[in-house]
Design a protein around this motif. Structure first.
Motif, short mmCIF file in Angstrom:
data_model
loop_
_atom_site.label_atom_id
_atom_site.label_comp_id
_atom_site.label_asym_id
_atom_site.label_seq_id
_atom_site.Cartn_x
_atom_site.Cartn_y
_atom_site.Cartn_z
N ILE A 51 2.36 -92.20 77.88
CA ILE A 51 2.17 -93.34 76.97
C ILE A 51 3.33 -93.44 75.98
O ILE A 51 3.86 -94.53 75.74
CB ILE A 51 0.82 -93.21 76.22
N LEU A 54 6.57 -94.69 77.97
CA LEU A 54 6.48 -96.09 78.39
C LEU A 54 6.49 -97.03 77.19
O LEU A 54 7.14 -98.07 77.20
CB LEU A 54 5.22 -96.30 79.23
N ARG A 55 5.76 -96.65 76.14
CA ARG A 55 5.73 -97.46 74.91
C ARG A 55 7.14 -97.63 74.35
O ARG A 55 7.56 -98.74 74.00
CB ARG A 55 4.84 -96.75 73.89
N PHE A 58 9.50 -99.97 76.34
CA PHE A 58 9.29 -101.40 76.11
C PHE A 58 9.49 -101.81 74.64
O PHE A 58 9.45 -102.99 74.33
CB PHE A 58 7.89 -101.81 76.55
N LEU A 60 7.45 -101.21 72.13
CA LEU A 60 6.17 -101.68 71.64
C LEU A 60 5.53 -100.67 70.70
O LEU A 60 5.90 -99.48 70.70
CB LEU A 60 5.20 -101.93 72.81
N THR A 62 2.10 -98.50 69.88
CA THR A 62 1.13 -97.92 70.81
C THR A 62 -0.02 -98.89 71.06
O THR A 62 -0.45 -99.07 72.21
CB THR A 62 0.58 -96.59 70.27
N GLU A 64 0.01 -102.12 70.99
CA GLU A 64 0.47 -103.20 71.86
C GLU A 64 0.55 -102.74 73.32
O GLU A 64 0.11 -103.45 74.23
CB GLU A 64 1.85 -103.69 71.39
N PHE A 65 1.10 -101.54 73.51
CA PHE A 65 1.22 -101.04 74.88
C PHE A 65 -0.16 -100.83 75.51
O PHE A 65 -0.40 -101.22 76.66
CB PHE A 65 1.99 -99.72 74.90
N TYR A 69 -1.17 -102.89 78.89
CA TYR A 69 -0.98 -102.20 80.17
C TYR A 69 -2.05 -101.17 80.54
O TYR A 69 -1.94 -100.56 81.61
CB TYR A 69 0.39 -101.48 80.15
#
Length: 269
Positions: A51, A54-55, A58, A60, A62, A64-65, A69
């Motif tokens: 997490i 990936l966050r 992008f 973003l 947390t 928002e991610f 997704y």
């Protein structure tokens, strides 16, 4: 041992324990006929470190991610809540990160994707008081990558996929999941489940919990640790895992203060 011939979406776990030096054959890429077929209809739990990576990829928050997704998911054997990757709402239920050329987030792809077609298990060696990793092979009917390709050992494959550096930060988290699995189908207090989900999915909210609630009135945390976890999400994760072991299993990893506010205590598992 004979393996039943698989077709289509058939899937089996080959019941053979693999060691780091065990060799197997596998290849994956645009030249393999089944390329990208394993990127649909996934039940793919994300680790806390997945997490974070990936966050950040992008750009973003947390929250928002997670909203864009992921969706909540209960791990079948442990009953613990985690975030799993939310598939697209199309006929194939494809991964949201799948593009025409393959994975669009390949450098920060989740740990489970890196492992495929291997699986990881953790065995508790009670005689030696330590955990031991073991591996197994996952075979799916559509996968032709196991039919040809270079011979490679399990450890060589792990190194080639960047697994050690993405796995090490969540070792203690995996131990919590494994320990809960070993306890069997016991009832877990709702508050304990909420705390596990908080630490596992959202460092920003966990940080606010530490610094803006009565947390520091209940637990002793030295200034050096406080300084690190104010800014460093990975350090915050490591602290969170130790704290979970303390409140869920009674391990003495984060000290409680001798005098604490009179509040209902969290029951261990």
């Amino acid at each position: 041992m004979a393996i039943t011939e698989l077709r289509g979406l058939d899937r089996i776990i080959v019941p053979i324990k693999l060691e780091p030096g065990t060799k197997f054959v596998f290849q994956c890429g645009p030249g393999v006929p089944c390329f990208k077929l394993c990127c649909s209809a996934l039940y793919l739990p994300l680790t806390p470190y997945d997490i974070l990576r990936l966050r950040d990829h992008f750009g973003l928050t947390t929250d928002e991610f997670l909203i864009l997704y992921t969706e909540p998911f209960i791990l079948p054997r442990s009953g613990l809540p985690v975030a799993r990757l939310k598939m697209r709402d199309d006929a194939e239920k494809t991964c949201p990160f799948l593009g025409e050329e393959g994975c669009t987030v390949y450098p920060v792809r989740p740990l489970a994707c890196r492992y495929y077609p291997l699986g990881l298990g953790i065995f508790r060696n009670r005689d030696e008081g330590r955990n031991e990793d073991f591996y197994y092979l996952v075979k799916e009917g559509f996968c032709q990558g196991l039919d040809s390709g270079p011979e490679i050992t399990v450890e060589e494959y792990r190194q080639s996929q960047g697994i050690p550096e993405t796995e090490e930060p969540i070792k203690e988290w995996a131990e919590i999941v494994m320990k809960k699995e070993s306890l069997g189908p016991i009832e877990v207090p709702q508050k304990s489940l909420e705390l596990f989900f908080l630490v596992s999915t959202n460092p920003e909210r966990f940080r606010r919990f530490v610094f803006e609630s009565k947390f520091l009135e209940i637990f002793e945390v030295d200034e050096e640790t406080l300084s690190r976890i104010r800014e460093d999400d990975l350090a915050l994760l490591q602290f969170g895992f130790r704290w979970l072991k303390t409140v869920l299993f009674g391990e003495d990893l984060v000290k409680r203060r001798r005098e604490v506010p009179r509040e209902k205590k969290i029951k261990p598992f």
